[in-house]
Design a protein around this motif. Structure first.
Motif, short mmCIF file in Angstrom:
data_model
loop_
_atom_site.label_atom_id
_atom_site.label_comp_id
_atom_site.label_asym_id
_atom_site.label_seq_id
_atom_site.Cartn_x
_atom_site.Cartn_y
_atom_site.Cartn_z
N LYS A 17 3.47 -7.03 -7.08
CA LYS A 17 2.09 -7.38 -7.43
C LYS A 17 1.20 -6.15 -7.30
O LYS A 17 1.32 -5.38 -6.35
CB LYS A 17 1.56 -8.47 -6.50
CG LYS A 17 2.21 -9.83 -6.69
CD LYS A 17 1.55 -10.87 -5.79
CE LYS A 17 2.17 -12.24 -5.98
NZ LYS A 17 1.53 -13.26 -5.09
N ASN A 18 0.32 -5.97 -8.28
CA ASN A 18 -0.70 -4.93 -8.24
C ASN A 18 -0.08 -3.55 -8.11
O ASN A 18 -0.25 -2.83 -7.13
CB ASN A 18 -1.67 -5.16 -7.08
CG ASN A 18 -2.24 -6.57 -7.06
OD1 ASN A 18 -2.49 -7.15 -8.12
ND2 ASN A 18 -2.45 -7.11 -5.89
N VAL A 19 0.67 -3.17 -9.15
CA VAL A 19 1.42 -1.91 -9.15
C VAL A 19 1.08 -1.11 -10.40
O VAL A 19 0.99 -1.67 -11.50
CB VAL A 19 2.94 -2.19 -9.09
CG1 VAL A 19 3.74 -0.90 -9.25
CG2 VAL A 19 3.31 -2.88 -7.79
N LEU A 20 0.92 0.21 -10.23
CA LEU A 20 0.75 1.14 -11.35
C LEU A 20 1.86 2.18 -11.29
O LEU A 20 2.03 2.85 -10.26
CB LEU A 20 -0.62 1.83 -11.27
CG LEU A 20 -0.87 2.96 -12.27
CD1 LEU A 20 -0.79 2.46 -13.71
CD2 LEU A 20 -2.22 3.62 -12.00
N ILE A 50 6.96 -5.88 -3.40
CA ILE A 50 5.94 -4.94 -2.93
C ILE A 50 4.57 -5.33 -3.49
O ILE A 50 4.46 -6.05 -4.49
CB ILE A 50 6.27 -3.49 -3.33
CG1 ILE A 50 6.24 -3.31 -4.85
CG2 ILE A 50 7.61 -3.07 -2.75
CD1 ILE A 50 6.22 -1.87 -5.30
N GLU A 51 3.50 -4.82 -2.86
CA GLU A 51 2.14 -5.07 -3.31
C GLU A 51 1.30 -3.81 -3.18
O GLU A 51 1.48 -3.03 -2.25
CB GLU A 51 1.50 -6.20 -2.49
CG GLU A 51 2.17 -7.55 -2.65
CD GLU A 51 1.44 -8.65 -1.91
OE1 GLU A 51 0.22 -8.51 -1.67
OE2 GLU A 51 2.08 -9.66 -1.55
N GLU A 61 3.54 -9.39 -11.25
CA GLU A 61 2.17 -9.79 -11.55
C GLU A 61 1.24 -8.59 -11.40
O GLU A 61 1.28 -7.88 -10.40
CB GLU A 61 1.75 -10.91 -10.60
CG GLU A 61 0.39 -11.51 -10.89
CD GLU A 61 0.07 -12.71 -10.02
OE1 GLU A 61 -1.10 -13.14 -10.01
OE2 GLU A 61 1.00 -13.20 -9.33
N ASN A 62 0.40 -8.38 -12.41
CA ASN A 62 -0.55 -7.26 -12.41
C ASN A 62 0.16 -5.92 -12.24
O ASN A 62 -0.20 -5.11 -11.38
CB ASN A 62 -1.60 -7.43 -11.30
CG ASN A 62 -2.40 -8.71 -11.43
OD1 ASN A 62 -2.61 -9.22 -12.52
ND2 ASN A 62 -2.83 -9.25 -10.31
N VAL A 63 1.15 -5.68 -13.08
CA VAL A 63 1.91 -4.43 -13.05
C VAL A 63 1.66 -3.68 -14.36
O VAL A 63 1.71 -4.27 -15.45
CB VAL A 63 3.41 -4.68 -12.84
CG1 VAL A 63 4.21 -3.39 -13.00
CG2 VAL A 63 3.66 -5.27 -11.45
N THR A 64 1.38 -2.37 -14.24
CA THR A 64 1.11 -1.51 -15.40
C THR A 64 2.07 -0.32 -15.41
O THR A 64 2.24 0.34 -14.39
CB THR A 64 -0.34 -1.00 -15.38
OG1 THR A 64 -1.23 -2.11 -15.46
CG2 THR A 64 -0.61 -0.06 -16.54
N HIS A 95 0.83 -1.21 0.00
CA HIS A 95 0.00 0.00 0.00
C HIS A 95 0.87 1.26 0.00
O HIS A 95 0.91 2.03 0.96
CB HIS A 95 -0.97 0.00 1.18
CG HIS A 95 -1.85 -1.22 1.22
ND1 HIS A 95 -1.69 -2.19 2.16
CD2 HIS A 95 -2.85 -1.60 0.41
CE1 HIS A 95 -2.58 -3.16 1.95
NE2 HIS A 95 -3.29 -2.82 0.88
N LEU A 96 1.57 1.45 -1.13
CA LEU A 96 2.47 2.58 -1.30
C LEU A 96 1.86 3.59 -2.27
O LEU A 96 1.23 3.21 -3.26
CB LEU A 96 3.82 2.11 -1.86
CG LEU A 96 4.48 0.93 -1.16
CD1 LEU A 96 5.79 0.57 -1.87
CD2 LEU A 96 4.72 1.21 0.31
N ALA A 97 2.06 4.88 -1.99
CA ALA A 97 1.65 5.96 -2.90
C ALA A 97 2.79 6.97 -2.96
O ALA A 97 3.01 7.72 -2.01
CB ALA A 97 0.37 6.62 -2.42
N PHE A 98 3.53 6.98 -4.08
CA PHE A 98 4.70 7.83 -4.24
C PHE A 98 4.43 8.86 -5.33
O PHE A 98 3.91 8.53 -6.39
CB PHE A 98 5.93 7.02 -4.64
CG PHE A 98 6.58 6.25 -3.52
CD1 PHE A 98 5.86 5.78 -2.45
CD2 PHE A 98 7.94 5.97 -3.57
CE1 PHE A 98 6.46 5.07 -1.42
CE2 PHE A 98 8.56 5.25 -2.55
CZ PHE A 98 7.82 4.81 -1.48
#
Length: 278
Positions: free
Chosen positions: A177-180, A157-158, A196-199, A140-143
């Protein structure tokens, strides 16, 4: 709230177990070389202070640090703590901020090997960082507007969003996993293997052998420079706006690319489509 102003502390656990304290223009330093000044404390505010001893903030709750300095000798500064705000501060000790949660970091200067491991809910803005194994196993990161120089960053990281960032870091995003990642520049070798699930959206990606062994990988309007042997064994949906050096045996999906000098297709099980676009 008890206020400590322009004082020096060097005793072991000098303010252990404190509640509702302010440190203003204080120094944690001295010949007694004591550790853990504010261990097991809560509701702490620190401003314009200097930390030159180890483990100052362990098992703390509700911590605010502003315009302060944590030197190389301030090792493992913040562990096992929650509700943390750090601004305008230098964090130069190894292993700063670990196994903590609900963290805000803004306008800081970080030089800390193994920074940020096993954290949960971290916001970071307008910050410069230098670190090996940066933010490993955190969630749960927001940079936003973070400049990073390092190696092996963001491994495992996720659930993360990165915008307007500049990362110069080898082996970044492995097993993520699950990164934008949006509107950012990423430079380094072997980017995001096994993710996995990276954009990546509107990004510039530079470096050899990127994005291999990925699942549900997406690239939207990206540019890939010095990118050879890309996408090996990956499930990928990509639009790449420039000519690449080479693509090697992507497993499945579609790659739309402005050009590619070499396509290596010697894997009979690969079903990925590669389309040349204008």
């Amino acid at each position: 709230m008890k206020i400590y102003k322009e004082l020096t502390f060097d005793e072991e656990r000098a303010l252990y177990g404190s509640d509702s304290v302010q440190l203003i223009s204080c120094r944690v330093d001295g010949p007694a070389d004591g550790e853990s000044i504010l261990k097991e404390s809560s509701n702490i505010e620190v401003r314009d202070s200097y930390f030159n001893l180890r483990y100052p903030f362990w098992h703390d709750t509700n911590l605010k640090i502003d315009s302060s300095d944590m030197t190389e000798l301030c090792r493992a500064a913040i562990w096992y703590s929650c509700n943390i705000q750090i601004s305008n501060t230098r964090m130069h000790g190894i292993k700063a901020v670990r196994e903590s949660s609900n963290i805000s970091i803004e306008n800081c200067d970080i030089q800390s090997p193994e920074f940020g491991w096993f954290n949960n809910a971290v916001e970071m803005k307008n910050t410069k960082a230098e670190s090996e194994y940066f933010m490993m196993h955190s969630k749960h990161l927001a940079f936003d507007n973070v400049l990073l120089k390092g190696k092996y960053s963001f491994q495992y990281i996720e659930d993360a969003i990165f915008t307007n960032c500049n990362f110069n870091t080898k082996d970044a995003f492995w097993h993520a996993k699950n990164v934008l990642v949006k509107d950012s520049t990423i430079k380094g070798e072997y980017l995001a293997w096994y993710c996995e699930n990276v954009t990546f959206e509107n990004c510039v990606i530079t470096g050899t052998q990127p994005l291999c062994y990925c699942k549900n990988l997406k690239l939207i309007n990206c540019r890939m420079q010095e990118a050879d042997l890309a996408f090996e064994k990956s499930d990928v949906d990509a639009t790449i706006m420039n000519e690449m050096i080479s693509i090697k045996n992507p497993e499945s999906g579609t790659i739309r690319v402005a050009g590619v000098k070499e396509i290596i297709a010697d894997d009979s099980e690969s079903t990925c489509k590669i389309e040349i676009i204008k």
